[in-house]
Write a protein that holds these residues in place. Structure first.
Motif, PDB file in Angstrom:
ATOM      1  N   ASN A  18      57.896  29.804  33.307  1.00  0.00           N
ATOM      2  CA  ASN A  18      57.492  28.449  31.503  1.00  0.00           C
ATOM      3  C   ASN A  18      56.202  28.631  32.015  1.00  0.00           C
ATOM      4  OD1 ASN A  18      57.517  27.500  34.763  1.00  0.00           O
ATOM      5  ND2 ASN A  18      58.276  25.725  33.219  1.00  0.00           N
ATOM      6  N   TYR A  28      50.267  27.361  28.600  1.00  0.00           N
ATOM      7  CA  TYR A  28      51.056  26.850  27.786  1.00  0.00           C
ATOM      8  C   TYR A  28      52.376  26.241  28.830  1.00  0.00           C
ATOM      9  CZ  TYR A  28      51.009  28.460  23.112  1.00  0.00           C
ATOM     10  OH  TYR A  28      50.229  28.304  22.135  1.00  0.00           O
ATOM     11  N   ASP A  88      56.236  25.874  28.970  1.00  0.00           N
ATOM     12  CA  ASP A  88      57.259  26.017  28.412  1.00  0.00           C
ATOM     13  C   ASP A  88      56.416  26.167  26.896  1.00  0.00           C
ATOM     14  OD1 ASP A  88      58.973  23.596  30.661  1.00  0.00           O
ATOM     15  OD2 ASP A  88      59.696  25.894  30.069  1.00  0.00           O
ATOM     16  N   LYS A  89      57.169  25.157  25.834  1.00  0.00           N
ATOM     17  CA  LYS A  89      56.349  25.548  24.472  1.00  0.00           C
ATOM     18  C   LYS A  89      54.799  24.396  24.372  1.00  0.00           C
ATOM     19  CE  LYS A  89      60.643  26.827  22.277  1.00  0.00           C
ATOM     20  NZ  LYS A  89      61.328  26.815  21.367  1.00  0.00           N
ATOM     21  N   ASP A  90      54.665  23.427  25.467  1.00  0.00           N
ATOM     22  CA  ASP A  90      54.055  22.264  25.175  1.00  0.00           C
ATOM     23  C   ASP A  90      52.650  23.332  25.236  1.00  0.00           C
ATOM     24  OD1 ASP A  90      55.567  20.089  27.202  1.00  0.00           O
ATOM     25  OD2 ASP A  90      55.712  20.565  24.262  1.00  0.00           O
ATOM     26  N   PHE A  91      51.532  23.469  24.266  1.00  0.00           N
ATOM     27  CA  PHE A  91      50.411  23.848  24.359  1.00  0.00           C
ATOM     28  C   PHE A  91      49.356  22.816  24.741  1.00  0.00           C
ATOM     29  CE2 PHE A  91      46.672  26.576  23.489  1.00  0.00           C
ATOM     30  CZ  PHE A  91      45.430  25.398  22.346  1.00  0.00           C
ATOM     31  N   ARG A 127      49.101  31.504  20.563  1.00  0.00           N
ATOM     32  CA  ARG A 127      50.252  31.271  20.187  1.00  0.00           C
ATOM     33  C   ARG A 127      51.192  32.203  21.180  1.00  0.00           C
ATOM     34  NH1 ARG A 127      50.448  35.688  16.689  1.00  0.00           N
ATOM     35  NH2 ARG A 127      48.464  35.875  16.961  1.00  0.00           N
ATOM     36  N   ARG A 128      52.651  30.873  21.420  1.00  0.00           N
ATOM     37  CA  ARG A 128      53.202  31.591  22.550  1.00  0.00           C
ATOM     38  C   ARG A 128      54.396  31.881  21.438  1.00  0.00           C
ATOM     39  NH1 ARG A 128      55.133  29.622  28.261  1.00  0.00           N
ATOM     40  NH2 ARG A 128      56.189  31.343  28.822  1.00  0.00           N
ATOM     41  N   ASN A 172      57.421  33.002  21.988  1.00  0.00           N
ATOM     42  CA  ASN A 172      58.637  32.773  22.909  1.00  0.00           C
ATOM     43  C   ASN A 172      58.598  32.766  24.994  1.00  0.00           C
ATOM     44  OD1 ASN A 172      58.480  35.782  24.185  1.00  0.00           O
ATOM     45  ND2 ASN A 172      59.243  36.874  21.828  1.00  0.00           N
ATOM     46  N   THR A 173      59.218  33.375  25.205  1.00  0.00           N
ATOM     47  CA  THR A 173      58.459  32.892  26.995  1.00  0.00           C
ATOM     48  C   THR A 173      58.087  34.093  27.356  1.00  0.00           C
ATOM     49  OG1 THR A 173      60.711  31.532  26.820  1.00  0.00           O
ATOM     50  CG2 THR A 173      59.540  32.406  29.014  1.00  0.00           C
ATOM     51  N   CYS A 223      52.634  35.447  24.746  1.00  0.00           N
ATOM     52  CA  CYS A 223      51.501  34.563  24.547  1.00  0.00           C
ATOM     53  C   CYS A 223      50.502  35.246  23.810  1.00  0.00           C
ATOM     54  CB  CYS A 223      50.784  33.820  25.826  1.00  0.00           C
ATOM     55  SG  CYS A 223      49.902  32.424  25.811  1.00  0.00           S
TER      56      CYS A 223
END
Lengths: 115, 112
Positions: free
Chosen positions: A30, A49, A51-54, A67-68, A70-71, A74
């Motif tokens: 993650n 990242y 999870d989705k938190d940058f 940019r990410r 999806n899992t 990146c």
């Protein structure tokens, strides 16, 4: 059975020309990271990242973005590469377990040359 | 301000002998420490780690020692082999994000 894959291994770009480096992982971790390593120096964290938190490191130049989508994937975008951005760029992943830290797994890196 | 330091940029050891690589840190928040091995043009490969609740962790030929009071850790490789020749990075982390802070590396050369 590569687990963290970076493409390309070697990238040559022109001064000021945008460039994107990519990283994919098959570990389903993650957390993903981008590090910059200049010759004979310690790898330096640019962002990560969770999870989705940058999370951007305070001293990461604005020229660098990530940019990410999806899992598994990146991307590192360098908007206007300068000669000083020539370095090895390392992608890594980890999955902290139960609040406890674990090792990070690194890709083979992308060597960026700016001409 | 380097929070993780490896003061020896290089180390040369004879095959079969012990290699000792050292690392010092300044941030007392660090609670997890790792050693990575890196060949030229490759990414770092994880070797061994230790949590701050321990003072020793062993894995085959590799042993990591942690001295929290001195904020010092070391990696022992016994016996050293020519294939161990690489750059070794010490790293430390704390917090949920697992972000690693690296030392500058020590180049180990094991001579046959």
């Amino acid at each position: 059975d590569a687990m963290v894959i970076q493409n390309p291994r070697y990238q040559v770009t022109q001064f000021g020309k945008p460039v994107t480096l990519s990283c994919s992982q098959t570990l389903n971790h993650n957390v993903m990271y981008w590090y910059q390593q200049k010759s004979s120096q310690a790898p330096k964290l640019l962002f990560h990242y969770y999870d989705k938190d940058f999370n951007n490191e305070a001293d990461t130049p604005d020229n660098f973005q990530s940019r990410r989508p999806n899992t598994s994937f990146c991307f590192l975008d360098i908007r206007s590469p300068g000669l000083g951005d020539a370095a090895m760029y390392l992608c890594a992943t980890s999955r902290p377990r139960g609040g406890r830290n674990t090792e990070a797994f690194f890709g083979q890196g992308t060597r960026l040359t700016v001409v | 301000d380097q929070q993780v330091k490896q003061n020896s940029p290089s180390l040369s050891v004879q095959e079969g002998r012990i290699s000792i690589l050292n690392c010092d840190y300044t941030n007392s928040m660090f609670d997890y420490f790792l050693w990575y091995k890196k060949y030229p043009a490759e990414g770092p490969t994880f070797l061994i780690s230790i949590s701050s609740i321990k003072d020793k962790n062993e894995d085959g030929r590799f042993t990591v020692f942690l001295n929290k009071s001195a904020k010092h850790l070391s990696l022992h490789i016994v016996p050293s082999q020519p294939g161990d020749s690489a750059v070794y990075f010490c790293a430390a982390s704390y917090g949920a994000g697992n972000m690693l802070t690296f030392g500058g590396g020590t180049r180990l050369m094991v001579k046959p």
